[in-house]
Design a protein around this motif. Structure first.
Motif, PDB file in Angstrom:
ATOM      1  N   ARG A   1      -8.419  16.310 -26.503  1.00 58.87           N
ATOM      2  CA  ARG A   1      -8.735  15.474 -25.326  1.00 58.87           C
ATOM      3  C   ARG A   1      -8.919  14.032 -25.792  1.00 58.87           C
ATOM      4  NH1 ARG A   1     -11.713  20.101 -24.123  1.00 58.87           N
ATOM      5  NH2 ARG A   1     -10.496  21.283 -22.609  1.00 58.87           N
TER       6      ARG A   1
ATOM      7  N   TRP B   1     -11.346  22.276 -34.075  1.00 57.58           N
ATOM      8  CA  TRP B   1     -11.453  22.911 -32.762  1.00 57.58           C
ATOM      9  C   TRP B   1     -10.753  24.285 -32.751  1.00 57.58           C
ATOM     10  CZ3 TRP B   1      -6.883  23.937 -30.146  1.00 57.58           C
ATOM     11  CH2 TRP B   1      -7.057  24.654 -28.949  1.00 57.58           C
TER      12      TRP B   1
ATOM     13  N   ARG C   1     -12.416  27.755 -31.802  1.00 56.58           N
ATOM     14  CA  ARG C   1     -11.974  28.410 -30.564  1.00 56.58           C
ATOM     15  C   ARG C   1     -11.585  29.865 -30.860  1.00 56.58           C
ATOM     16  NH1 ARG C   1     -10.418  26.990 -24.782  1.00 56.58           N
ATOM     17  NH2 ARG C   1      -9.558  28.974 -24.222  1.00 56.58           N
TER      18      ARG C   1
ATOM     19  N   THR D   1     -20.685  23.900 -13.393  1.00 57.65           N
ATOM     20  CA  THR D   1     -19.390  24.292 -12.835  1.00 57.65           C
ATOM     21  C   THR D   1     -19.546  25.552 -11.968  1.00 57.65           C
ATOM     22  OG1 THR D   1     -19.069  25.407 -14.946  1.00 57.65           O
ATOM     23  CG2 THR D   1     -17.887  23.336 -14.631  1.00 57.65           C
TER      24      THR D   1
ATOM     25  N   THR E   1     -19.224  25.900  -7.807  1.00 49.76           N
ATOM     26  CA  THR E   1     -18.206  26.760  -7.173  1.00 49.76           C
ATOM     27  C   THR E   1     -18.862  27.715  -6.169  1.00 49.76           C
ATOM     28  OG1 THR E   1     -16.965  26.572  -9.231  1.00 49.76           O
ATOM     29  CG2 THR E   1     -16.206  28.228  -7.675  1.00 49.76           C
TER      30      THR E   1
ATOM     31  N   ARG F   1      -5.249  14.636 -22.222  1.00 46.11           N
ATOM     32  CA  ARG F   1      -4.838  14.998 -23.580  1.00 46.11           C
ATOM     33  C   ARG F   1      -4.432  13.711 -24.285  1.00 46.11           C
ATOM     34  NH1 ARG F   1      -6.604  19.177 -21.814  1.00 46.11           N
ATOM     35  NH2 ARG F   1      -5.568  21.202 -21.719  1.00 46.11           N
TER      36      ARG F   1
ATOM     37  N   PRO G   1      -7.392  24.864 -11.738  1.00 46.63           N
ATOM     38  CA  PRO G   1      -8.820  24.498 -11.723  1.00 46.63           C
ATOM     39  C   PRO G   1      -9.519  24.729 -13.064  1.00 46.63           C
ATOM     40  CG  PRO G   1      -8.464  26.564 -10.560  1.00 46.63           C
ATOM     41  CD  PRO G   1      -7.106  26.005 -10.857  1.00 46.63           C
ATOM     42  N   PHE G   2      -8.960  25.586 -13.912  1.00 46.00           N
ATOM     43  CA  PHE G   2      -9.566  25.821 -15.228  1.00 46.00           C
ATOM     44  C   PHE G   2      -8.725  25.183 -16.339  1.00 46.00           C
ATOM     45  CE2 PHE G   2     -11.240  29.284 -12.625  1.00 46.00           C
ATOM     46  CZ  PHE G   2     -12.582  29.220 -12.927  1.00 46.00           C
ATOM     47  N   GLY G   3      -7.789  24.327 -15.977  1.00 47.39           N
ATOM     48  CA  GLY G   3      -6.893  23.752 -16.963  1.00 47.39           C
ATOM     49  C   GLY G   3      -5.834  24.771 -17.337  1.00 47.39           C
TER      50      GLY G   3
ATOM     51  N   ARG H   1      -6.120  24.838 -24.511  1.00 49.95           N
ATOM     52  CA  ARG H   1      -7.453  24.285 -24.259  1.00 49.95           C
ATOM     53  C   ARG H   1      -7.961  24.648 -22.870  1.00 49.95           C
ATOM     54  NH1 ARG H   1      -9.345  19.852 -28.424  1.00 49.95           N
ATOM     55  NH2 ARG H   1     -11.325  20.630 -27.674  1.00 49.95           N
TER      56      ARG H   1
ATOM     57  N   CYS I   1     -10.083  26.444 -20.005  1.00 46.02           N
ATOM     58  CA  CYS I   1     -11.526  26.744 -20.022  1.00 46.02           C
ATOM     59  C   CYS I   1     -11.789  28.095 -20.685  1.00 46.02           C
ATOM     60  CB  CYS I   1     -12.033  26.779 -18.586  1.00 46.02           C
ATOM     61  SG  CYS I   1     -13.732  27.332 -18.464  1.00 46.02           S
TER      62      CYS I   1
HETATM   63  C1  HEM Z   1     -16.117  27.895 -12.118  1.00 42.21           C
HETATM   64  C2  HEM Z   1     -16.501  27.530 -13.305  1.00 42.21           C
HETATM   65  C3  HEM Z   1     -15.750  26.634 -14.264  1.00 42.21           C
HETATM   66  C4  HEM Z   1     -14.748  25.708 -14.047  1.00 42.21           C
HETATM   67  C5  HEM Z   1     -14.100  25.315 -12.719  1.00 42.21           C
HETATM   68  C6  HEM Z   1     -14.388  25.155 -15.338  1.00 42.21           C
HETATM   69  C7  HEM Z   1     -13.406  24.205 -15.551  1.00 42.21           C
HETATM   70  C8  HEM Z   1     -13.000  23.764 -16.796  1.00 42.21           C
HETATM   71  C9  HEM Z   1     -11.894  22.869 -17.035  1.00 42.21           C
HETATM   72  C10 HEM Z   1     -11.000  22.254 -15.948  1.00 42.21           C
HETATM   73  C11 HEM Z   1     -11.799  22.669 -18.369  1.00 42.21           C
HETATM   74  C12 HEM Z   1     -10.766  21.791 -19.081  1.00 42.21           C
HETATM   75  C13 HEM Z   1      -9.564  22.665 -19.433  1.00 42.21           C
HETATM   76  C14 HEM Z   1      -8.384  21.906 -19.983  1.00 42.21           C
HETATM   77  O1  HEM Z   1      -8.551  20.790 -20.475  1.00 42.21           O
HETATM   78  O2  HEM Z   1      -7.246  22.433 -19.915  1.00 42.21           O
HETATM   79  C15 HEM Z   1     -12.841  23.435 -19.004  1.00 42.21           C
HETATM   80  C16 HEM Z   1     -13.059  23.487 -20.363  1.00 42.21           C
HETATM   81  C17 HEM Z   1     -14.093  24.187 -20.939  1.00 42.21           C
HETATM   82  N1  HEM Z   1     -15.009  25.006 -20.287  1.00 42.21           N
HETATM   83 FE1  HEM Z   1     -15.041  25.436 -18.326  1.00 42.21          FE
HETATM   84  N2  HEM Z   1     -15.186  25.741 -16.288  1.00 42.21           N
HETATM   85  C18 HEM Z   1     -16.010  26.653 -15.684  1.00 42.21           C
HETATM   86  C19 HEM Z   1     -16.950  27.471 -16.295  1.00 42.21           C
HETATM   87  C20 HEM Z   1     -17.236  27.468 -17.634  1.00 42.21           C
HETATM   88  C21 HEM Z   1     -18.226  28.319 -18.256  1.00 42.21           C
HETATM   89  C22 HEM Z   1     -19.093  29.369 -17.545  1.00 42.21           C
HETATM   90  C23 HEM Z   1     -18.242  28.003 -19.570  1.00 42.21           C
HETATM   91  C24 HEM Z   1     -19.120  28.649 -20.582  1.00 42.21           C
HETATM   92  C25 HEM Z   1     -18.811  28.969 -21.697  1.00 42.21           C
HETATM   93  C26 HEM Z   1     -17.225  26.966 -19.783  1.00 42.21           C
HETATM   94  C27 HEM Z   1     -16.916  26.388 -21.013  1.00 42.21           C
HETATM   95  C28 HEM Z   1     -15.874  25.502 -21.232  1.00 42.21           C
HETATM   96  C29 HEM Z   1     -15.514  24.987 -22.542  1.00 42.21           C
HETATM   97  C30 HEM Z   1     -16.222  25.295 -23.864  1.00 42.21           C
HETATM   98  C31 HEM Z   1     -14.393  24.173 -22.372  1.00 42.21           C
HETATM   99  C32 HEM Z   1     -13.618  23.436 -23.448  1.00 42.21           C
HETATM  100  C33 HEM Z   1     -12.568  24.417 -24.023  1.00 42.21           C
HETATM  101  C34 HEM Z   1     -11.772  23.867 -25.177  1.00 42.21           C
HETATM  102  O3  HEM Z   1     -11.659  22.658 -25.333  1.00 42.21           O
HETATM  103  O4  HEM Z   1     -11.243  24.687 -25.931  1.00 42.21           O
HETATM  104  N3  HEM Z   1     -16.647  26.669 -18.581  1.00 42.21           N
HETATM  105  N4  HEM Z   1     -13.556  24.101 -18.015  1.00 42.21           N
END
Ligand code: HEM
Length: 504
Positions: free
Chosen positions: A108, A131, A135, A308, A312, A374, A436-438, A442, A444
């Motif tokens: 990122r 990372w 991961r 997050t 939701t 990115r 919504p989660f990417g 990378r 989520c």
């Molecule tokens: C509805 C709930 C959630 C939404 C909408 C959400 C959304 C996102 C998004 C959009 C990203 C960026 C992905 C990308 O760049 O492609 C992300 C990354 C991430 N999320 Fe979530 N998230 C949620 C819940 C959670 C939860 C519960 C955790 C707990 C562990 C979490 C941990 C992370 C982490 C650690 C990253 C970075 C991953 C990486 O860089 O490898 N998220 N999330």
């Protein structure tokens, strides 16, 4: 007299020279996109195209949507202050960058400051190759088997949630209620801790959570620096979180970890995995995985997860309180599953199709993190184009723009769960428009945990209560521009009523 006017002239010349040099410096890259023949928006000296976000007038998600709507080009150039950035609009190219050619775009754009190892080691901020190693090791915390174990803890907390609602019927700020739930769920699942959010309005965990995502100038300016001026973070040694908040959370996590290490007690939670990693000599030596690094992962789980998830849940309740028909359809599905199995189970929760459709539609309209970014790490030529993305160039994916593009989602401002009748993958066949989660490596890491907790809370609430509008419920949510996530300016107020038992 002559002497005074000569001073004034000198002064004017000096100021004019300094202004001219500053202007030249601030605009030195403004021909970047013109030289490459890329459609771009005309920048303003010193601030580029970033004026409204820089002045906290609009959220980053809405700003990128506005730019997205202003052109039909597959990609276009912008300037964030003086730096050129590329925005990708074409869904096929989005897929190429996030998934197929992800090797060129592993990191990122945000800062990962050397001076604060907790922040630098949080997975969201971490850079490759470290990372990737983290991961791979942390991912097993989210397998189906692990989630099933977590289901029991979250289920208990969902019952606390309903007890709380039963005692506090009437007008409620549901975002806050849902944040209590998600904070308790994460504290329990990740650390085996009880954060007591429902019993104690001043629970220390909840207070920390509030301060992390509070809309205030300090947070707004620091977050802007982390995402858009990473070098300021290093120069000024800026910390993403207030010291008091991070000290409290780091102390809490590391003392539970030390206790568990000493007593060898297993909690069937995320902490078990972190402790095992610390014991893994090979990993520990290769990636310096000590208490700081392990605590950073715990901290990450808390910060990335509770806001997050609670957003939701509460955005779904908000939409359903405005649309009783949808709420009733969902309640019928819940009642049928509970009548069959006696209660909510992991399996029946995962099988509730209408519930999934409602949650997906919420995530389309309210993707809590509304843009993806990115940084290009190796020169990359865009397929079927002359443009070469240079190493180091930041690239944005305007998720909010894609989610509201009527080409993909007709009547995009209408909440319509039926769009997801055929699942979410139906939208991402040729390219990516719903994310919504990417996506890609990378994506989520907590997606499944977030969905599980969101669905469980919704089902538990709607099985016993009805949510209806009150005088304070906004017609349309206005987002607070001082934070990079989508937060309603006025929270999500609504009325909660106990359902009448259905006659036998
Ligand atoms: C509805 C709930 C959630 C939404 C909408 C959400 C959304 C996102 C998004 C959009 C990203 C960026 C992905 C990308 O760049 O492609 C992300 C990354 C991430 N999320 Fe979530 N998230 C949620 C819940 C959670 C939860 C519960 C955790 C707990 C562990 C979490 C941990 C992370 C982490 C650690 C990253 C970075 C991953 C990486 O860089 O490898 N998220 N999330």
């Amino acid at each position: 007299m002559l002497l005074t006017s000569s001073w004034i002239i000198d002064f004017v010349i000096i100021i004019a020279t300094i202004s001219f040099i500053a202007y030249k410096y601030a605009t030195r890259k403004f021909d970047y996109w013109r030289k490459r023949n890329v459609y771009h928006l005309k920048p303003i000296p010193f601030i580029g195209n970033f004026k409204d976000v820089g002045l906290f007038k609009i959220t980053i998600g809405e700003w990128l949507k506005k730019l997205y709507d202003s052109t039909d080009e597959p990609y276009f150039g912008i300037f964030v202050y003086d730096e050129p950035h590329l925005v990708i609009k074409d869904p096929k190219l989005v897929k190429q960058i996030l998934v197929k050619d992800a090797n060129y775009f592993m990191d990122r754009t945000n800062a990962a400051p050397e001076h604060n190892q907790i922040i630098a080691n949080m997975m969201f901020f971490q850079k490759s190759p470290k990372w990737k190693a983290y991961r791979t090791k942390v991912s097993p915390a989210f397998t189906s088997g692990k989630l099933k174990l977590m289901f029991h803890s979250i289920n208990e907390i969902s019952k606390d949630l309903n007890r709380y609602l039963g005692k506090n019927l009437g007008d409620l700020e549901m975002k806050e209620v849902c944040a209590k739930f998600s904070t308790d769920a994460i504290a329990r699942c990740a650390f085996g801790l009880n954060s007591h959010c429902f019993e104690d309005e001043n629970s220390a965990f909840r207070k920390c959570g509030r301060r992390i995502f509070d809309f205030n100038w300090r947070n707004g300016i620091i977050q802007t620096a982390y995402f858009f001026r990473p070098h300021w973070v290093t120069w000024l040694r800026l910390d993403f979180f207030e010291r008091e908040v991070s000290d409290y959370l780091v102390d809490a996590f590391s003392s539970v970890m030390t206790h568990r290490e000493k007593t060898n007690i297993k909690g069937n939670d995320f902490l078990d995995l972190l402790i095992d990693l610390k014991k893994n000599q090979d990993f520990r030596e290769k990636f310096a995985f000590e208490t700081t690094e392990a605590t950073a992962q715990a901290f990450q789980f808390f910060v990335a997860g509770f806001e997050t998830t609670s957003s939701t849940i509460s955005y779904t309740l908000y939409e359903l309180c405005k649309r009783p028909k949808y709420q009733n359809t969902l309640r019928e599905e819940i009642k049928a599953a509970m009548a069959k199995d006696g209660d909510i189970t992991y399996e029946n929760l995962m099988g509730m199709k209408y519930l999934d459709m409602c949650v997906q539609e919420t995530l389309r309209m309210y993707p809590v993190l509304p843009f993806l970014d990115r940084r290009c790490n190796t020169e990359y030529k865009i397929p079927n184009s002359d443009l070469v993305i240079e190493k180091g160039l930041p690239v944005y994916i305007p998720m909010f723009g894609l989610h509201f593009d009527e080409k993909y989602f007709p009547e995009p401002f209408e909440y319509k769960p039926e769009r997801f009748e055929n699942g979410q993958s139906a939208y991402n066949k040729d390219g990516l428009v719903f994310l919504p989660f990417g996506e890609g490596p990378r994506i989520c890491i907590g997606e499944r945990f977030g969905l599980l907790a969101t669905k469980l809370a919704l089902v538990r609430i709607l099985s016993e209560f009805e949510v209806v509008r009150n005088m304070q419920t906004p017609d349309v949510v206005e987002f607070d521009p001082k934070t990079f996530i989508l937060q309603s300016k006025v929270g999500l107020p609504m009325k909660v009523k106990k359902l009448m038992p259905t006659p036998a």
